[in-house]
Motif scaffolding. Structure first.
Motif, PDB file in Angstrom:
ATOM      1  N   ALA C 107       2.264  17.239 -13.114  1.00  9.82           N
ATOM      2  CA  ALA C 107       1.396  17.691 -12.033  1.00  9.82           C
ATOM      3  C   ALA C 107      -0.021  17.836 -12.563  1.00  9.82           C
ATOM      4  N   PRO C 249       1.796  17.792  -7.391  1.00  5.35           N
ATOM      5  CA  PRO C 249       2.670  16.818  -8.062  1.00  5.35           C
ATOM      6  C   PRO C 249       1.982  15.454  -8.224  1.00  5.35           C
ATOM      7  N   ASN C 250       2.178  14.838  -9.362  1.00  9.26           N
ATOM      8  CA  ASN C 250       1.666  13.484  -9.563  1.00  9.26           C
ATOM      9  C   ASN C 250       2.708  12.477  -9.040  1.00  9.26           C
ATOM     10  N   CYS C 265       5.939  15.529  -2.235  1.00  6.61           N
ATOM     11  CA  CYS C 265       6.889  15.578  -3.348  1.00  6.61           C
ATOM     12  C   CYS C 265       7.892  14.432  -3.244  1.00  6.61           C
ATOM     13  N   GLU C 284       7.866  18.424 -12.068  1.00  6.33           N
ATOM     14  CA  GLU C 284       6.922  18.785 -11.008  1.00  6.33           C
ATOM     15  C   GLU C 284       6.803  17.773  -9.857  1.00  6.33           C
ATOM     16  N   VAL C 288       6.657  21.482  -7.380  1.00  4.50           N
ATOM     17  CA  VAL C 288       6.213  22.276  -8.526  1.00  4.50           C
ATOM     18  C   VAL C 288       7.082  23.523  -8.667  1.00  4.50           C
TER      19      VAL C 288
END
Lengths: 371, 79, 412
Positions: C107, C249-250, C265, C284, C288
């Motif tokens: 994240a 979040p990535n 997400c 994450e 998260v």
């Protein structure tokens, strides 16, 4: 229920220009755009305003349109980033240099000034080109524009004159009395302009528009890395190949300092996914001309679909035997350049005015009659 | 210790120091000038915000927070 | 150009990725790619090459000493096909082929625009910690730590250990929400001990809830921040502001792979499997929830990807507990609406392209704003402004166009 003078299907640069021209003539206009104004092929392209000489008709339309862009300049907002940077057509060897000379004569006959650059003046004009290129032809009057903003400017101007703009609804049928939307609504109009780009032939069967996929890459900001629109002379060969996938060197300096790199052409590719094989062919081709491009940071890659016709000329004008239905589509890679000229021709025809250039070469009837 | 140069001035930092840290340690907060000329420095510290871009060994637009300082490195900021 | 083929590819060398790699390595050939010089990810980021946390050191050593192939300094930038990722390394372009993929991309912090937030020496909270771990000296500096989340206390404590003078901690959430959260910690005693230790370490530091930075001031760099609390404004002189608002979040790799995303997400099943058959996701990006959740999700993903469904199943209860903690955390530190009003019309929102708040209010969605203003079109690819505009305007993040990180043209 309102009956519009004209319903325009498609809010790309061509539909936007038509809305602008028709509303300027006092017509009541409704634009229906399925996705977002200027978000389709318009946004996917390069925003090059260029005079092209591969046929008389193309020359006439691109030249006429460029003049219209120049008239519009003072009204465009600054974030339309209109800049007359010129185009350099690049020759790699003596054979291509003889084509440069022919091209210059042809431009000159049509009243477009251009200048032959030898090897050293080419390098002076564009220091990041590799050494050993033969030279090129500089056409100073060509320009670039940030086309999504230009499209929105044209739409907004039409809106101020009272035009309705419906975004997010898809047109599924058109006829001489109006257009039918996917949700069942019918919008009545005396005239319908089909400016739906690649989708135009779905609404007007018989038009021979096919999608021609292209890839573009844009870099981070490197001010003055390139100064002119740079195109290899072999570009037309690529642009007019009818079957095989092709690539050509084409670099454009954006006013942000970003470098926009094209071009690739693929027929029959329906999905918008990045094709890394042809992307790498495209970048490799560019590295042959500008080796330092290798090290620039690429920030985004995308694809788009050019609406291509068999003779590389757009369909502009009334559909034969279909009263009230007009087409303004099939501009391939020249839609930004020719949008303004297209819109004038459409307005002229609807209003029964004479046009500045002959409308006949672009008539949608030319392909329909054969079949 | 690692010896590098930041805007032509010699700087010594400990092993493991990032280029961003070396620049900040030298009292420079203005890493790059934004498109409208406003001074910017690191924000995220982890390589996602791109605010800490500087020229490292002649290569422009490098994220300094992601690069370890090395001996002989030449770093240039927009300051 | 290099080609790598592996059974299981783990993207991300943080808690979730390391845990996944180790769990999978008993049964499969595993490769970990990470964009940092050292493993550990963000929460376990090494300080000048050394790990402070014994847990981190243990896991990193285990991964480095085993059969697992580790590729550091590799930025994954695109999915070329369902089973191939492209990465840029110091050596150039790398094509990595896999049977199964575990996304553990972690994240980043969420930043919110307020007047002055672009001044030099305004950092993220995690951002400042990462910079200090990379060697930024903070001894004697006056630091304001602001924003929201447990990270504020952890980082303030860390900064004090580096002899910074933490002059204020401003937590936007309310005292009552925070109290509720503290009570819930009794269910996780280890967290309680941790939190109490932090508070002890921070004795003497003014800590305010219901408090946030309303503006930052300075000539060339930060000199002062304005704090707002219960309608009153106070001004504090400082050298550094660390300000962040939770984590985002990535998901930039999961999106182009076609993984289903809900509320930002990656959607996963009990085995941490995404909607794409051979793609798993842990940590994450699935929501998260902190390091404990990342560790157990990573193990489940690793075991499941390697075919040990029973092993994975035995961890479900533990994972669910960890996730509940994460959910309580997110509730406790939810962002208050007042934060939407911090930006002035000329406050920059998109820092790459210098697009101001007032300009963005003309648009109805992110796509139009992007097209017309280039908001989100700069090198950060909208990672910073996308998370901000999502909160400010409720805009859905736009499509993710490759490369997901800028790469050299020759490596595309």
């Amino acid at each position: 229920m309102t009956t519009f003078d004209a319903a325009i299907v498609g809010g790309g640069i061509v539909g936007a220009a038509c809305a602008d021209s028709l509303s300027a003539a006092g017509l009541s206009v409704c634009v229906i755009e399925a996705s977002g104004v200027g978000s389709g092929t318009t946004a996917a392209g390069m925003g090059h305003i260029v005079v092209m000489d591969d046929s008389e008709a193309q020359f006439a339309l691109t030249r006429y349109s460029q003049q219209l862009w120049h008239e519009l300049v003072t009204e465009l907002p600054t974030n339309a980033e209109f800049e007359i940077c010129g185009t350099i057509w690049i020759a790699t060897d003596s054979v291509e240099m003889s084509e440069v000379k022919r091209k210059q004569e042809s431009y000159s006959e049509h009243g477009v000034e251009s200048e032959i650059l030898d090897e050293s003046s080419l390098r002076t004009a564009e220091p990041n080109l590799r050494e050993g290129l033969a030279g090129g032809l500089l056409v100073r009057s060509d320009s670039v524009v940030y086309q999504p903003v230009a499209a929105r400017f044209l739409i907004d101007r039409a809106k101020r004159r009272g035009a309705d703009v419906i975004v997010g609804k898809r047109v599924i049928e058109i006829n001489g009395t109006g257009v039918k939307l996917a949700d069942g609504e019918f919008i009545e109009a005396k005239n319908v302009v089909n400016a739906a780009g690649s989708a135009a032939s779905d609404l007007s069967p018989g038009l021979k528009i096919v999608k021609r996929k292209g890839h573009l890459v844009i870099t981070e900001r490197y001010p003055n890395f390139a100064r002119h629109q740079l195109v290899e002379l072999g570009y037309l060969k690529s642009a007019h190949g009818k079957s095989a996938d092709s690539v050509a060197f084409n670099v454009q300096p954006r006013s942000t300092g970003q470098v926009l790199l094209g071009s690739s052409r693929q027929f029959g590719a329906e999905d918008g996914e990045i094709d890394y094989a042809i992307l790498r062919r495209m970048t490799s081709r560019a590295f042959e001309y500008m080796p330092l491009l290798r090290k620039l940071s690429a920030v985004r890659v995308w694809t788009g679909f050019r609406p291509a016709t068999p003779d590389n000329l757009p369909y502009i004008g009334k559909m034969p035997a279909q009263d009230g239905i007009y087409v303004a589509a099939g501009h391939e890679g020249l839609g930004i350049t020719t949008s303004l000229g297209t819109a004038r021709l459409i307005a002229d025809e609807i209003l029964g005015r004479d046009s500045a250039i002959s409308r006949e070469p672009y008539s949608p009837g030319r392909d329909l009659i054969e079949h | 210790m690692i010896d590098l140069r930041i805007n032509k001035l010699a700087v010594s930092v400990e092993d493991g120091t990032t280029v961003a840290a070396a620049i900040l340690a030298g009292g420079i907060g203005h890493f790059r000038s934004s498109t409208i000329g406003s001074p910017r420095g690191p924000l995220c510290g982890i390589g996602v915000c791109f605010e800490c871009r500087v020229t490292i060994d002649g290569v422009k637009l490098q994220r300094s927070c992601n690069v370890q300082a090395r001996d002989g490195m030449e770093v240039e900021t927009d300051d | 150009m290099t080609r790598v083929a592996t059974d299981i590819l783990v993207v991300g060398g943080g808690a979730a990725g390391l845990s996944a790699a180790l769990a999978a390595s008993a049964r499969a050939k595993v490769t970990v790619v990470d964009d940092n010089p050292l493993l550990g990810g963000q929460i376990w980021r090494a300080e000048m090459g050394k790990f402070n946390s014994p847990a981190a050191k243990g896991l990193v050593d285990a991964v480095n000493s085993g059969e697992i192939r580790v590729i550091n300094n590799a930025q994954v930038f695109a999915a070329a096909a369902r089973n191939t990722l492209l990465a840029e390394t110091a050596e150039g372009r790398s094509e990595i082929e896999f049977e199964k993929l575990i996304i553990a991309t972690g994240a980043r912090e969420r930043f919110l625009p307020f007047p002055g937030w672009t001044l030099p020496n305004v950092f993220g909270v995690g951002g400042l910690q990462a910079l200090v771990k990379g060697g930024v000296p903070v001894a004697g500096k006056r630091v304001v730590v602001a924003g929201t989340g447990p990270l504020l206390l952890a980082v303030a404590d860390y900064l004090r250990s580096k002899r910074a003078s933490v002059v204020a901690i401003a937590e936007q959430t309310s005292a009552s929400r925070l109290g509720g959260f503290a009570a819930s910690l009794f269910r996780s005693p280890s967290k309680l001990v941790q939190a109490a230790a932090l508070r002890a370490g921070l004795r003497g530091v003014p800590y305010s809830t219901d408090c946030w930075v309303s503006s930052a001031h300075g000539e060339k760099a930060l000199e002062q921040v304005e704090l707002k609390r219960k309608g009153r404004t106070s001004t504090i002189d400082c050298d550094i502001l660390a300000c962040g608002f939770n984590l985002v979040p990535n998901v930039e790799l999961a999106v182009p792979l076609g993984c289903e995303i809900t509320d930002g997400c990656v959607v996963v099943d009990k085995f941490q499997k995404t909607s794409i058959a051979n793609v798993f996701c842990a940590g994450e990006p699935t929501g998260v929830a902190g390091v404990d959740s990342s560790l157990v999700e990573g193990r489940i993903a690793g075991l499941a990807a390697a075919g040990d469904q029973d092993g994975a199943r035995s961890l479900f209860a533990k994972r669910d507990r960890a996730r509940r903690f994460g959910e309580a955390l997110n509730r406790a530190f939810a962002l208050r609406d007042e934060l939407k009003a911090l930006a002035d019309d000329d406050t920059i929102v998109c820092r790459c392209e210098d697009v101001a708040y007032g300009r963005l209010t003309e648009f109805e969605n992110f796509r139009d704003a992007k097209l017309q203003t280039r908001c989100g079109m700069g090198p950060c690819q909208g990672r910073i402004c996308g998370a901000a505009t999502e909160f400010l305007f409720g805009w859905k993040p736009g499509s993710v166009r490759p490369p997901i990180f800028p790469v050299k043209m020759e490596n595309l």
